[in-house]
Scaffold this active site. Structure first.
Site, PDB file in Angstrom:
ATOM      1  CE  LYS A  29       2.138  -5.197   6.496  1.00  0.00           C
ATOM      2  NZ  LYS A  29       1.748  -3.949   5.868  1.00  0.00           N
ATOM      3  NE  ARG A  40      -3.793  -0.054   2.234  1.00  0.00           N
ATOM      4  CZ  ARG A  40      -3.813   0.913   3.152  1.00  0.00           C
ATOM      5  NH1 ARG A  40      -2.982   0.881   4.155  1.00  0.00           N
ATOM      6  NH2 ARG A  40      -4.667   1.894   3.062  1.00  0.00           N
ATOM      7  NE  ARG A  42       3.088   6.317  10.436  1.00  0.00           N
ATOM      8  CZ  ARG A  42       3.307   5.246   9.708  1.00  0.00           C
ATOM      9  NH1 ARG A  42       3.411   4.078  10.273  1.00  0.00           N
ATOM     10  NH2 ARG A  42       3.432   5.339   8.398  1.00  0.00           N
TER      11      ARG A  42
HETATM   12  C1  BTN Z   1       0.652  -3.897   2.376  1.00  0.00           C
HETATM   13  O1  BTN Z   1       1.274  -2.885   2.070  1.00  0.00           O
HETATM   14  O2  BTN Z   1       0.584  -4.256   3.552  1.00  0.00           O
HETATM   15  C2  BTN Z   1      -0.043  -4.728   1.315  1.00  0.00           C
HETATM   16  C3  BTN Z   1       0.880  -5.787   0.758  1.00  0.00           C
HETATM   17  C4  BTN Z   1       0.235  -6.633  -0.326  1.00  0.00           C
HETATM   18  C5  BTN Z   1       1.230  -7.575  -0.974  1.00  0.00           C
HETATM   19  C6  BTN Z   1       0.566  -8.540  -1.909  1.00  0.00           C
HETATM   20  S1  BTN Z   1       1.629  -9.861  -2.380  1.00  0.00           S
HETATM   21  C7  BTN Z   1       0.479 -10.382  -3.588  1.00  0.00           C
HETATM   22  C8  BTN Z   1      -0.062  -9.122  -4.231  1.00  0.00           C
HETATM   23  N1  BTN Z   1       0.800  -8.696  -5.305  1.00  0.00           N
HETATM   24  C9  BTN Z   1       1.384  -7.526  -5.032  1.00  0.00           C
HETATM   25  O3  BTN Z   1       2.190  -6.940  -5.777  1.00  0.00           O
HETATM   26  N2  BTN Z   1       0.978  -7.082  -3.845  1.00  0.00           N
HETATM   27  C10 BTN Z   1       0.047  -7.976  -3.217  1.00  0.00           C
END
Ligand code: BTN
Length: 331
Positions: free
Chosen positions: A192, A127, A327
Site C-alpha cells: 500500500k 476507511r 482481499r
Molecule cells: C484509507 O483507509 O486507505 C484512506 C486513508 C485516507 C487518509 C487521508 S490523509 C488526509 C485525509 N485526512 C484524513 O483524516 N484522512 C484522509
C-alpha cells in the site's frame, strides 16, 4: 495529542532548525529559542511523538534521521495556476478531512477545488474507521472540497477517478509503477502506497458536498514499521528522483480539478479503462467482504459506473458500496 499554541510555534521553529538534517547542540537550540535545555529536550520528545525520527546524540545534540523539506505556501503558489483555488496549510491538525467537514457544517464558504494540507495529523482517519498514521513532515495529508450537482449516487465513480488521477500523476512525474485496488487503495510493488477517503456532507438530492481525502506515503519514518499493521511502501522507495511535496500538492490539485470537471460532464464510463489497466487484482480470485455475506469470484475490474465486476459460477456480477473491502483469497 493536544499541543498548546505557543508550543506549536516553538516546535515549528525547532523543526525549521533541524530540517537540514545536521547536528544541532541542545545549547544552541535553547539559546535561539530563549528557553532552557531541559525545555528543548521536552519539545524534542514531543516532536518524536509526532512521528519525527530524531536522534539525540549524547553530549552532542540532536539531528533528524534525514533532512526534511517542509511544506511552504509560497513555494506551492509558484506551481499553481493564477486562478487556482487557495491551498491552506496547517502545521498540525486532527484530520484534514475533519477540518473541512467542520467548515461545511459551520457553513463557512469554500471554493470547489480548495485544498487543505497538513504536516501532521493527530487523528488521521482511514476507511472503515481505521486510524491513518500521519507522522510529521514526511508524507502527504491532503483534503479537497468538491461539490457534485449529480448527487450522491455519482460519488462512487468519483472516488475511483481520484485513484486514477493519483496513479497517472505518479507514473508521469516520478516514473513509478502504480496499481489500484478497488475501491480506494493506491498500490506499488504489491504494497500500500496510499489511500483515499471520500466523505459526503448533506443529504440534498440536488447536489452533494464532498471532502476528498488523500493520504500518500512519501518518505515514511522508521516509526511507520511499528505503527502500520499492513505491508506498506513509500514513493521515495519506488522512484529514483527527489520528491518535492511543494510541487506535488499544487500538481495534484490541478489534475484533480481538471479530471473532476470532465467527470461531471461524462460520468465515470470514459475512465473505467484507466482503472482496469492498473487493477491490482486483475484475473485473481478475490473475496469481497463487508456486505451481508462475503462474495467470491475472479476480479475482472470495474464497470462503467465504477462497480466491481466479479466472475462467479453463475455469471458476471457488479458490486457497489463504499464499505466493501477486497482481499486476495488463498486457494
Ligand atoms: C484509507 O483507509 O486507505 C484512506 C486513508 C485516507 C487518509 C487521508 S490523509 C488526509 C485525509 N485526512 C484524513 O483524516 N484522512 C484522509
Amino acid at each position: 495529542m493536544t499541543v498548546k499554541p505557543q508550543s506549536l510555534a516553538l516546535q515549528r521553529q525547532l523543526i525549521q532548525q533541524l530540517a537540514d538534517g545536521k547536528l544541532h547542540s541542545g545549547e544552541a537550540l535553547a539559546q535561539q529559542a530563549g528557553i532552557s535545555r531541559a525545555a528543548i529536550a521536552r519539545h524534542i520528545d514531543q516532536l518524536g511523538q509526532l512521528g519525527l525520527d530524531i536522534y539525540a546524540i549524547s553530549g552532542q545534540g540532536y539531528r533528524l534521521a534525514q533532512p526534511l523539506q517542509l511544506l511552504d505556501l509560497a513555494q506551492m503558489k509558484r506551481w499553481q495556476h493564477v486562478d487556482a483555488p487557495e491551498i491552506w496549510l496547517q502545521h498540525l491538525t486532527d484530520s484534514t478531512n475533519s477540518q473541512l467537514l467542520k467548515r461545511l457544517q459551520d457553513q463557512q464558504p469554500m471554493q470547489k477545488g480548495q485544498v487543505l494540507v497538513a504536516e501532521a495529523q493527530s487523528a488521521g482517519r482511514g476507511r472503515r474507521g481505521n486510524q491513518w498514521f500521519s507522522p510529521f513532515g514526511s508524507n502527504l495529508y491532503f483534503s479537497m472540497y468538491w461539490q457534485l450537482e449529480q448527487g450522491i449516487q455519482a460519488a462512487m465513480g468519483l472516488s475511483l477517478l481520484v485513484g486514477i488521477v493519483i496513479a497517472e500523476l505518479i507514473e508521469q512525474q516520478y516514473q513509478a509503477q502504480v496499481a489500484l485496488k478497488w475501491p480506494n487503495d493506491i498500490y506499488a510493488d504489491q504494497k500500500k502506497l496510499g489511500g483515499i477517503l471520500v466523505e459526503l456532507s448533506g443529504q440534498s438530492h440536488a447536489h452533494c458536498d464532498l471532502i476528498i481525502g488523500i493520504g500518500l506515503n512519501i518518505l515514511m519514518p522508521v516509526q511507520g514499521k511499528q505503527q502500520i499493521s499492513q505491508g506498506f511502501t513509500d514513493l521515495q522507495s519506488q522512484c529514483a528522483c527527489a520528491i518535492d511535496r511543494n510541487q506535488l500538492v499544487p500538481m495534484l490539485q490541478q489534475r484533480l480539478i481538471s479530471k473532476l470537471q470532465q467527470f461531471e460532464k461524462t460520468g465515470f464510463a470514459p475512465f473505467a479503462e484507466a482503472f482496469n489497466q492498473r487493477n491490482q487484482f486483475a484475473g485473481q480470485q478475490v473475496q469481497l467482504t463487508g456486505g451481508a455475506e462475503p462474495n467470491v469470484g475472479i476480479c475482472l475490474g470495474v464497470d462503467e459506473q465504477g462497480g466491481l465486476l466479479l466472475q462467479q459460477a453463475n455469471g458476471v456480477r457488479s458490486f457497489y458500496g463504499g464499505e466493501l473491502s477486497l482481499r486476495a483469497r488463498s486457494v
